[in-house]
Scaffold this motif. Sequence first.
Motif, short mmCIF file in Angstrom:
data_model
loop_
_atom_site.label_atom_id
_atom_site.label_comp_id
_atom_site.label_asym_id
_atom_site.label_seq_id
_atom_site.Cartn_x
_atom_site.Cartn_y
_atom_site.Cartn_z
N UNK A 87 -2.06 10.27 -16.94
CA UNK A 87 -1.81 9.15 -17.94
C UNK A 87 -0.77 9.67 -18.91
N UNK A 88 -1.59 10.91 -19.62
CA UNK A 88 -0.44 11.58 -20.45
C UNK A 88 0.80 11.92 -20.26
N UNK A 89 1.04 12.52 -18.93
CA UNK A 89 2.17 13.19 -18.26
C UNK A 89 3.36 11.90 -18.13
N UNK A 90 2.69 10.58 -17.99
CA UNK A 90 3.48 9.40 -17.73
C UNK A 90 4.05 9.11 -19.18
N UNK A 91 3.07 9.10 -20.12
CA UNK A 91 3.72 8.88 -21.39
C UNK A 91 4.87 9.89 -21.97
N UNK A 150 6.43 11.09 -8.67
CA UNK A 150 7.84 11.20 -8.19
C UNK A 150 7.96 10.81 -6.84
N UNK A 151 9.18 10.69 -6.24
CA UNK A 151 9.41 10.35 -4.87
C UNK A 151 8.88 11.26 -4.10
N UNK A 152 7.89 10.94 -3.19
CA UNK A 152 7.37 11.80 -2.14
C UNK A 152 6.04 12.34 -2.60
N UNK A 153 5.93 12.17 -3.77
CA UNK A 153 4.38 12.91 -4.19
C UNK A 153 3.97 11.86 -5.44
N UNK A 154 3.79 10.56 -5.21
CA UNK A 154 3.60 9.46 -6.05
C UNK A 154 2.19 9.70 -6.51
N UNK A 155 1.78 9.09 -7.62
CA UNK A 155 0.44 9.14 -8.14
C UNK A 155 -0.39 10.45 -8.38
N UNK A 209 -7.00 0.24 -8.15
CA UNK A 209 -5.81 -0.62 -7.78
C UNK A 209 -5.06 -1.26 -8.68
N UNK A 210 -5.93 -1.76 -9.58
CA UNK A 210 -5.17 -2.58 -10.52
C UNK A 210 -4.60 -1.82 -11.60
N UNK A 211 -3.27 -1.37 -11.23
CA UNK A 211 -2.53 -0.46 -12.08
C UNK A 211 -1.46 -1.09 -13.06
N UNK A 212 -1.11 -2.40 -12.61
CA UNK A 212 0.10 -2.81 -13.01
C UNK A 212 -0.01 -2.86 -14.52
N UNK A 229 0.86 -1.21 0.04
CA UNK A 229 0.03 0.11 0.05
C UNK A 229 0.94 1.29 -0.09
N UNK A 230 2.18 1.06 0.12
CA UNK A 230 3.08 2.27 0.11
C UNK A 230 3.27 2.95 -1.40
N UNK A 231 3.71 3.86 -1.33
CA UNK A 231 4.04 4.88 -2.38
C UNK A 231 4.87 3.97 -3.50
N UNK A 232 5.95 3.03 -2.96
CA UNK A 232 6.60 2.32 -3.69
C UNK A 232 5.95 1.05 -4.40
#
Lengths: 428, 361
Positions: B131-135, B122-127, B41-44, A211-214
């Motif tokens: 989607x377009x930015x990630x592309x 980004x690390x500390x500001x994830x998600x 949650x199913x993002x993989x 559940x963590x950000x990683x």
Amino acid sequence: MSDTQKDISPSRRAFLRGAAATGVGLAAGSAAAQGTPDPLITEKQDWAMTTGAGVDETPYGLPIKYEGDVIRRNVPWLTADPISSINFTPIHALDGTITPQGCAFERHHSGAIEVKKEDYRLMINGLVDQPLVFTYADLERFPRENRTFFLECAANTGMEWAGAQLNGAQFTHGMIHNMEYSGVSLRTLLEEAGLSAAGDLSDKWVYVEGADASSNGRSIPMEKALDDVMVAFKANGEALRMEHGYPVRLVVPGWEGNMWVKWLRRIEVTAQAVEGREETSKYTDTLADGTSRKWTWVMDAKSVVTSPSPQSPITHGTGPLVITGLAWSGRGAITGVDVSKDGGKTWEKARLAKPGEKMALTRFYLDTDWDGSEMLLQSRAHDDTGYVQPTKAQLREVRGENSVYHNNCIQTWHVKANGEAENVEVSS
Amino acid sequence: MSKFLPKLMTATALAATFSIPAFAEGFGLGRPALPEEITAWNLDISPNGDGLPVGSGSVEDGEMIFSENCAVCHGEFAEGVDNWPKLAGGDGTLADKDPLKTVGSYWPYLSTVYDYVRRSMPFGNAQTMSDDDVYAITAYILYSNYIVEDDFVLSNENFLDVDMPNADGFIIDDRPSSEYTIFTEENACYENCKDSVEITKRATVLDVTPDEAGTDQAAAEPAPEAAPVEVAVAEEAPVEAPVEAPAEVVTAAFDADLAAKGETVFKKCKACHQTGEGAKNKTGPILNGVFMAKVAHVDGFKYSNDMLGANEAGAVWDEAHLAEFLAKPKSVYSKTKMTFAGLKKDSEIAAVIEYLKSVSQ
């Protein structure tokens, strides 16, 4: 806590150093010379006259302040910052096999998070008959099991590939802990969601994430998932610590620690490995020719002498000496441990404190009479598959020198005449 | 009557779902996961593209987004800052001593980049990225590795057309054949195993082991041949900087509850800034004592030139100055190295300032 560390650590270190420096013959433990009465016996001590602490002084107890240096430590230069980082279990100062949670090493990829049991949700989705969501309370209602396993980070001893680097068993071998877990088998949960939709299970996978950000997603073959993987919520009898995945973590016996997903939030049955960041760019092993091994999940047999060692020198001079250490194998049970005092020329069999248990730490002892001469101390583990722990030279011959993970080579401590020990590499 | 029919049917359909055989044989614990929950949650994303969202992003947009969100750790050209991962370069180094493993030189699947950036960066500001930015970021990382041209646009349509240079560089664990047959009982020696033994390497020569106390020591720089990490040092020549007038000093009463809230918000800052006992300069400077301190007051931190200029001009981090900076850092100091976009809510800004006061006492 930090005050305690400051009070205790330097003085204890100075004591160890001082005792070692004075050389063989002075037994640091016997303060009074022979023939002179020991004041600790002949004089009345405060603790024998007054009262001690009441029962509620520490509702949840910590080790006594004199043990304040038995703590996790990190190596700041290893990682870019202390949030996505690792520290090390003080194995040089522990005995037995169970690792207390409070000093069991931590490795986070996005920091340790605080999730309440009430806020905890576990989803099972993908190729299952009915995708499900469990609460923490739901998990407690499934049949439970108790099993003890070691968790070793694949990078344990990784800094030693190129040569002797870190001077202490804590730093060379401390990315390991061993706990008794209580929880539910992953098989039970998968069967609750139903696996008929997955069809032939032999080529299916289970993708697990936190559940963590990683999120630390990893893919596990279905065969392993249905074999011995656990969804655990207690360790050593009490709730998991935050840093070990409270309230729920995955336990993947014998396999690299990165797969033991903490703060477990999702289990997905898939037709293929997801090949996420932690299973491609990391936790893969580059060989001499530049190709890399992937899916190197199992932790091979390994051992280390925890004492004497650089952080645990001999301070008592010649005579009876307990050489002790830990051995483990991700492929089964430890069947024996050999110890060499001469850098691998000759080996003798150590005594196992208990018969080895599958995929759990085994404690070994070699009760010896030290004559004060220098030693090149090594240990070598055997497991029940017939595997014997290799030397670093043997590993390099197969893998080259660019490997990082899965370094299970024989470790050497150079114990000097004054009892101090140093991490060294020796000729093959 | 007929208007109830659809509802009834839905209920029947649900009941059918509940009574599937597996459920009947199980414990009946848990509840069905709803489609919206699975979507959340199913993002993989798998190597074959399963899970890729519809969308696209260009190298050109990616360069800007990367500069704002990623470059603080990974460098403007994805070359990496300090010990943070290098994302570009290393082509052809995998068989060398100390290979450089980047997205270009090592990662076998492009899906891994998209999957990881969308989920954890980004690390500390994830998600927080679209989607377009990630592309776009993924496209820029490809461009930094000379895998695509500067006019390239990556989308879910052409995603699988990108050839990753090290796609064939992996083999499945071969230890059973390459190692388990050698490291055996039969080959274990007990007597006269070698003629002589020499010490060939010593850890104390390197001297990279932390103190017993395990705290405030400055880590000795490891010898390059033995160090598993590489340290890059960014040098910046000081130049003349614009001068900012000192802001008016504002003092306010300290609110402990608000500071506690601020400590929670401050988690967004912790990837780069340390506070409290033993704090060190990281990607950002230590923030102990920052409240009412002069701008750029921490010794040994390489501030941007405009902050150094403000320091010389006597600018102070009072409440007002902190508030405007935290709202939109680049609008106050355009050259600031802090890539954080800013705190959106005034309440969060107030709370963080209160927290910064608490570490300034």
